[in-house]
Design an enzyme around this catalytic site. Structure first.
Site, PDB file in Angstrom:
ATOM      1  N   TYR A 276      -8.575 -14.959  10.709  1.00  0.00           N
ATOM      2  CA  TYR A 276     -10.029 -14.885  10.777  1.00  0.00           C
ATOM      3  C   TYR A 276     -10.569 -15.412  12.105  1.00  0.00           C
ATOM      4  CZ  TYR A 276     -10.131 -14.547   5.605  1.00  0.00           C
ATOM      5  OH  TYR A 276      -9.977 -14.176   4.301  1.00  0.00           O
ATOM      6  N   SER A 312      -5.806  -6.593   7.707  1.00  0.00           N
ATOM      7  CA  SER A 312      -6.748  -7.672   7.987  1.00  0.00           C
ATOM      8  C   SER A 312      -6.673  -8.740   6.905  1.00  0.00           C
ATOM      9  CB  SER A 312      -8.173  -7.125   8.052  1.00  0.00           C
ATOM     10  OG  SER A 312      -8.707  -6.954   6.747  1.00  0.00           O
ATOM     11  N   ASP A 313      -7.118  -9.944   7.252  1.00  0.00           N
ATOM     12  CA  ASP A 313      -7.286 -10.969   6.238  1.00  0.00           C
ATOM     13  C   ASP A 313      -8.415 -10.550   5.303  1.00  0.00           C
ATOM     14  OD1 ASP A 313      -6.887 -13.350   4.857  1.00  0.00           O
ATOM     15  OD2 ASP A 313      -6.642 -14.513   6.699  1.00  0.00           O
ATOM     16  N   TRP A 314      -8.543 -11.235   4.188  1.00  0.00           N
ATOM     17  CA  TRP A 314      -9.413 -10.781   3.101  1.00  0.00           C
ATOM     18  C   TRP A 314     -10.894 -11.034   3.423  1.00  0.00           C
ATOM     19  CZ3 TRP A 314      -4.988  -9.212   2.612  1.00  0.00           C
ATOM     20  CH2 TRP A 314      -4.431  -8.673   1.445  1.00  0.00           C
TER      21      TRP A 314
END
Length: 593
Positions: A276, A312-314
């Site tokens: 992030y 991608s991260d959440w």
């Protein structure tokens, strides 16, 4: 299967189901038959819940999730992150089989890839992992680093692979090879610590154990995180939250944090997750790594030659409600962009898939508007389909539910996990009181009461005891929301009342202090005239701890420095390892007997 038919009654060229063909050919046969909507469904990996007794779940407003049928049939999604654990491995396996049957009912029958955060340790953070439950229980990755044995890490990963595949989990959202160069950072427990070379070796062993020599029908794919290294967070705050979005490199030490990822890529790691964080003061664009072309394309794709999946991260695109509180999308540096604009920027940066999102219609609209070309979709769709084929999901996605309970959490696997817990316990200080003698009177706090009688006589007060054993959790600051409080950040100092309490007990009886070091703690108040012995654990049961206290020689070594004060922790450069002035206990410290 090896069908000789080239099409079915719907006119679909079914040769992509022919296991005798090369995977690349199977991918192209399938891809050219997919609609834009079907391709778009591949790009989203969202959470999924199991229904009661292994049934497919209905809509769940509390989690903001539509029904399983809507996600698979209507939205065309085929990648899911499994939340929670069924009452048994068998029920979880049966649920997986029902899910795969539902997927087979769709036009092309694209199978489901199920993923999971770590679920073999002691974590209590639902945002990053799950307690072991039915699975065998091992120390956290920091504990594996305290042992430092590549062969053990590979064995753990192989056991985890067997347990995952028994219930249909085929993608591990780990390992986490961030290097913990900021003592206050909230995400350390899932890493291999402060040494980049060690993190790289253990990360590579982890990948080999899960994936095998190459990705195949018995493999679990790995998603290594968080590229290009999430350790150097400003003030140690976590970028799940806006106040922790900045990642800083005052020591100009970006290269150090890349070392573990290079080793994991060389070991064949199949997927990668950018963090992030938003880099500040570097030559990288000052936007979150999931939107960062200079990091994903120039660094990961071009410099390191990585051609696997980038997910991608959440929650990078959309706002979310978590545990009753509202959180903005982690669109750091691009907050001003609309959701479609964020999606386009991430795709242009090189992302293949979006974690925690299910907005396939937005992607379709971007293609229809000409913002994203269908050729760009095909680049990522090939990678995503290629992995499904490599894992054998198109050939046989079902598992043997009758065998699942025998494999998951077997006595053999649990025994190996317990042995690793023992080995990870690190003896920091010992005035000579350890090892303890069986049969003595023991006063305990934070210990499983059912364990004590196997080693001595439990007593209700310190005055009645020959020794006190006190187990504490490394301190952290309380924040405004429940979700934030799962991320242990802020001060490393124990509250005054905790220090006074331990000292009060130590004034009455010989005291052994054990601290769960999910991140470093300031132990200085306990080292002078207080605890007679101090151990650090990284996820260990009371049985594992007592085995060590009562005679099993400790072999663990600190995977990071323990600062002597908060001032020393704050003064270190957050991107530089071993940078704490006069640490109370240095990296690699550990006593034995």
């Amino acid at each position: 299967m090896t069908s000789t038919s080239s099409s079915d009654s719907a006119g679909i060229d079914t040769r992509f189901r022919d296991a005798s063909l090369p995977i690349a050919e199977r991918v192209e046969i399938l891809l050219r038959q997919m609609t834009v909507e079907e391709k778009a469904g591949l790009f989203f990996q969202t959470m999924i819940l199991m229904g009661e007794a292994g049934r497919l779940a209905d809509a769940n407003p509390a989690f903001g999730l539509p029904s399983t049928k809507e996600m698979v049939v209507t939205r065309g999604l085929s990648h899911f992150n499994v939340l929670g654990m069924a009452p048994s491995a068998k029920i979880m396996a049966e649920w997986q089989n029902r899910l795969q049957e539902l997927a087979r009912s769709t036009r092309l029958g694209i199978p489901i890839t199920l993923s999971s955060d770590p679920r073999h340790s002691f974590t209590d953070n639902p945002g990053t992992g799950f307690a072991a439950g039915a699975f065998s229980e091992w120390p956290e990755p920091l504990g594996l680093a305290a042992i430092g044995d590549e062969a053990l890490v590979e064995r753990f990963a192989d056991i985890a692979r067997q347990e995952y595949t028994a219930v249909g989990l085929r993608l591990a959202l780990h390992p986490q090879v961030d290097v913990t160069t900021e003592s206050r950072w909230a995400r350390q427990v899932g890493t291999f610590g402060e040494d980049a070379e060690l993190s790289g070796r253990l990360g590579a062993a982890y990948v080999r154990g899960f994936q095998g020599a190459e990705l195949g029908r018995h493999s679990v794919s790995t998603m290594t995180k968080h590229f290009p290294g999430g350790g150097p967070q400003k003030d140690g705050e976590d970028p799940h939250f806006a106040y922790g979005r900045e990642q800083v490199y005052p020591g100009n030490n970006q290269e150090y944090h890349l070392i573990p990822f290079e080793k994991v890529i060389a070991a064949g790691g199949s997927q990668m997750m950018p963090y992030y964080g938003m880099p500040v003061g570097t030559d990288w664009e000052e936007v979150g790594f999931g939107f960062n072309r200079s990091v994903i394309t120039s660094l990961l794709r071009e410099r390191f030659g990585f051609d696997g999946i980038v997910c991608s991260d959440w929650g990078l695109l959309s706002d979310s409600d978590i545990m009753g509180d509202h959180f903005p999308a982690r669109a750091w540096g691009v907050e001003h962009l609309s959701v479609p604009e964020r999606m386009a920027k991430a795709l242009e940066a090189g992302v293949d898939q979006f974690g925690g999102e299910s907005i396939s219609s937005v992607l379709v609209e971007l293609v229809e508007a000409g913002t994203i070309s269908e050729e760009r979709l095909d680049v990522s769709a090939r990678r995503l389909l290629r992995e499904k084929f490599a894992l054998g999901l198109f050939d046989d996605p079902f598992v043997d539910a009758e065998r699942a309970d025998a494999i998951v959490g077997s006595a053999e696997f649990r025994a190996e996990g317990l042995a690793a817990q023992r080995s990870s316990i690190t003896l920091l200080a010992n005035s000579g009181v350890l090892p303890l003698t069986r049969g003595i009177r023991i006063y305990c706090e934070g210990v499983d009461p059912g364990v004590i009688a196997d080693y001595g006589v439990p007593v209700p007060t310190p005055e009645d005891a020959d020794v006190a054993v006190i187990r504490l959790h490394a301190p952290f600051e309380r924040r405004a929301t429940t979700f934030e409080n799962h991320f242990h950040a802020g001060s490393l100092e124990f509250p005054d009342e905790v220090v006074a309490h331990v000292r009060g007990i130590a004034a009455q009886v010989t005291t052994v202090l054990d601290v769960f070091l999910d991140r470093p703690a300031i132990l200085t108040p306990f080292t002078s005239g207080s605890a007679s012995a101090i151990t650090g654990n990284f996820g260990a049961s009371s049985t594992a701890l007592f085995d060590v206290l009562f005679g099993v020689p400790p072999v663990g070594r600190l995977p990071f420095e323990l600062p002597s004060s908060s001032e020393a922790a704050a003064a270190r450069r957050p991107d530089v390892p071993f940078d704490t002035a006069s640490p109370l206990y240095p990296f690699g410290h550990g006593l034995t007997y």
